[in-house]
Design an enzyme around this catalytic site. Structure first.
Site, PDB file in Angstrom:
ATOM      1  N   GLU A 164       9.179   8.718   0.852  1.00 35.25           N
ATOM      2  CA  GLU A 164       8.579   7.920   1.924  1.00 35.25           C
ATOM      3  C   GLU A 164       9.170   8.217   3.310  1.00 35.25           C
ATOM      4  O   GLU A 164       9.647   7.313   4.006  1.00 35.25           O
ATOM      5  CB  GLU A 164       8.681   6.427   1.586  1.00 35.25           C
ATOM      6  CG  GLU A 164       7.903   6.077   0.330  1.00 35.25           C
ATOM      7  CD  GLU A 164       7.867   4.584   0.017  1.00 35.25           C
ATOM      8  OE1 GLU A 164       8.486   3.799   0.760  1.00 35.25           O
ATOM      9  OE2 GLU A 164       7.201   4.212  -0.970  1.00 35.25           O
ATOM     10  N   GLU A 283       4.646   6.739  -7.165  1.00 35.65           N
ATOM     11  CA  GLU A 283       4.988   5.325  -7.285  1.00 35.65           C
ATOM     12  C   GLU A 283       3.708   4.506  -7.163  1.00 35.65           C
ATOM     13  O   GLU A 283       2.904   4.762  -6.268  1.00 35.65           O
ATOM     14  CB  GLU A 283       5.930   4.845  -6.172  1.00 35.65           C
ATOM     15  CG  GLU A 283       7.373   5.242  -6.286  1.00 35.65           C
ATOM     16  CD  GLU A 283       8.204   4.659  -5.150  1.00 35.65           C
ATOM     17  OE1 GLU A 283       9.192   5.303  -4.790  1.00 35.65           O
ATOM     18  OE2 GLU A 283       7.867   3.575  -4.632  1.00 35.65           O
TER      19      GLU A 283
END
Length: 509
Positions: A164, A283
């Site tokens: 991220e 995820e």
């Protein structure tokens, strides 16, 4: 209140259903794998579900102790590597039959250019002081894994660069150009070790994701980089509100959330160079916070069932975050049911969503029906199995499915169902009724484990010339797996099940 749906399922048609539910699952940082409870939870998950890959943070964090430095006789700083804990973790994964999906991060303190960290366990999220040192670390780890586990095995482990980076909390200033450099240097280091390694990124979440993905692909195209896959994350929660130790929010409309993945797929395919490139969701979950009670509920189980029926339309894989509740992003939890990400609560207690994955793992065969509440497959032996769910985000109502399945032989069949709903396979309710104890006794733990099992029901009936017709009732947010199989008579000589009772009373017909 009961909603009714009727399906006449034919055996001439085959519908598309890409079931990748068991491809990968998430974990907390890698250092947690050294704990006994972590391994017990993963063992349970592998026995019942059997994921093929596992992905988590922190392979380069200081608790793994891989990257070290010393000063030689000339006063120069030299790198050295310590693989003691890495070997323990990877050996444990090998024993449980699961391959790592290697996420490379975070930054070792001695290599980091700054002090910014994330989480309770302080993962460093700054770029390296030296990209040469970073590339050396990447290659050293991969070469060690190759030496220990064999080149032909290790090159099948996917490699993802960072986590991220479009969030300033995970990558200093969310510096896009700096991440692109990190990706490029890492890509070269990995491919130099062995060109067969599958390498990808940018592992972005849903913040400014469209621009990040477009710019990332533009950069790769301009630099003649050829990532083997694209990764992103996907969560289904509105911005939560905090109350004590917990966060609460609304679930997003699932079709709207799924639309974001369609956009990502379209962006990838808009580049001629990258058209058709696999997209991995490394995820996904409902809430993105490990303190959201929604994770422990039957609502979560039904919502995830809906997702698992759809995600394969756009993604090569989708990794549930996470398999267990040994997890410390916001610190050590106070209670066994604290809204952790895991499929398994601490105490090795399966949650309802655990069974969603276990049920989908059994959907192996030719898909003959897929709808918004049901998937049916037919196996090679002619039997059927299915998973059904009753997702109720607004109005709670029961759902009765009337099903007719094709069958030409007028013989006796057994319908076996496994059900998880508010009253069955829901240990959180039992824990609540027990007074929500923070620290469980051995007896309480066993009670919760026992209560976590789905309820099993069977009935027998004969097929007619029109097929096999029956109904299944699903309570609000229930998830049900069923198997329909021809009965093979194995009666022993002289055995009487009814033992002198009226046989008609026990037939169920």
């Amino acid at each position: 209140m009961e909603k009714q749906i009727r399906y006449q399922i034919g055996n001439e048609t085959e519908c598309s259903f890409k079931n990748h539910a068991d491809y990968c699952v998430g974990t907390g940082r890698m250092g947690l794998a050294l704990q006994q409870q972590y391994q017990e939870q993963l063992k349970l998950v592998q026995e019942q579900i059997g994921f093929r890959h596992i992905r988590g943070h922190g392979i380069f964090c200081d608790d793994m102790a891989i990257y070290q430095e010393y000063t030689d006789e000339s006063g120069s700083i030299r790198a050295e590597y310590n693989f003691t804990y890495l070997d323990m973790v990877m050996d444990a994964y090998q024993k449980l039959g699961i391959k790592p999906f290697l996420e490379l991060g975070f930054m070792p303190y001695k290599m980091a250019s700054g002090d910014q960290t994330v989480f309770y366990w302080k993962g460093n999220v700054t770029p390296p002081k030296s990209y040469e040192a970073w590339s050396g670390l990447v290659q050293a780890v991969l070469l060690h894994l190759i030496e220990r586990y064999g080149r032909e095995e290790v090159v099948t482990w996917p490699v993802e660069v960072w986590n991220e980076p479009n969030l300033p909390g995970f990558w200093k200033d969310a510096d896009r150009e700096e991440y692109f450099r990190l990706f490029q240097e890492t890509y070269y280091a990995v491919k130099k070790t062995d060109s067969r390694f599958l390498t990808g990124g940018p592992a972005i979440c849903g913040v400014d994701d469209v621009l990040w993905l477009e710019k990332f692909l533009e950069f790769c195209e301009a630099q003649d980089l050829k990532p083997d896959f694209i990764t992103r994350h996907h969560y289904m929660f509105e911005k939560p509100e905090q109350c004590g130790h917990y966060s609460y929010g609304a679930l997003r409309d699932p079709m709207t959330a799924l639309g974001e993945l369609k956009v990502s797929r379209e962006i990838i395919d808009s580049f001629e160079t990258f058209k058709g490139l696999p997209m991995h969701i490394t995820e996904f979950n409902t809430s993105y916070s490990p303190d959201s009670p929604i994770h422990d509920t039957t609502v979560n189980a039904a919502y995830v069932a809906w997702l698992l029926s759809k995600l394969g339309d756009y993604c090569e894989s989708y990794s549930y975050w996470t398999f267990g509740d040994i997890f410390e992003e916001k610190g050590v939890p106070f209670t066994p049911f604290h809204g952790g990400f895991g499929l398994v609560a601490n105490g090795t207690i399966p949650k309802p969503t655990f069974w969603t994955f276990a049920f989908f793992n059994k959907l192996q065969g030719r898909c003959i029906h897929r709808s918004d509440e049901l998937i049916v497959v037919q196996k090679d032996d002619g039997s059927y199995c299915a998973t059904a769910w009753n997702l109720c985000l607004e109005q709670k109502e029961c759902l009765r499915l009337y099903l007719t399945l094709p069958e030409k032989e007028e013989e006796e069949y057994c319908l076996l169902t496994k059900t998880v709903d508010e009253a069955h396979g829901n240990p959180r309710k039992i824990w609540h009724d027990m007074g929500e104890p923070s620290w469980l006794s051995k007896e309480e733990t066993q009670i919760l484990k026992d209560s976590a099992q789905p309820v099993i029901h069977t009935e027998t009936f004969c097929a007619s010339s029109c097929g096999i017709s029956f109904s299944i009732l699903l309570q609000p947010n229930a998830v049900v797996w069923f198997q329909l199989k021809k009965i093979k008579k194995c009666k022993d000589r002289g055995y009487d099940y009814f033992c002198g009772e009226d046989p008609a009373a026990g037939t169920g017909n």
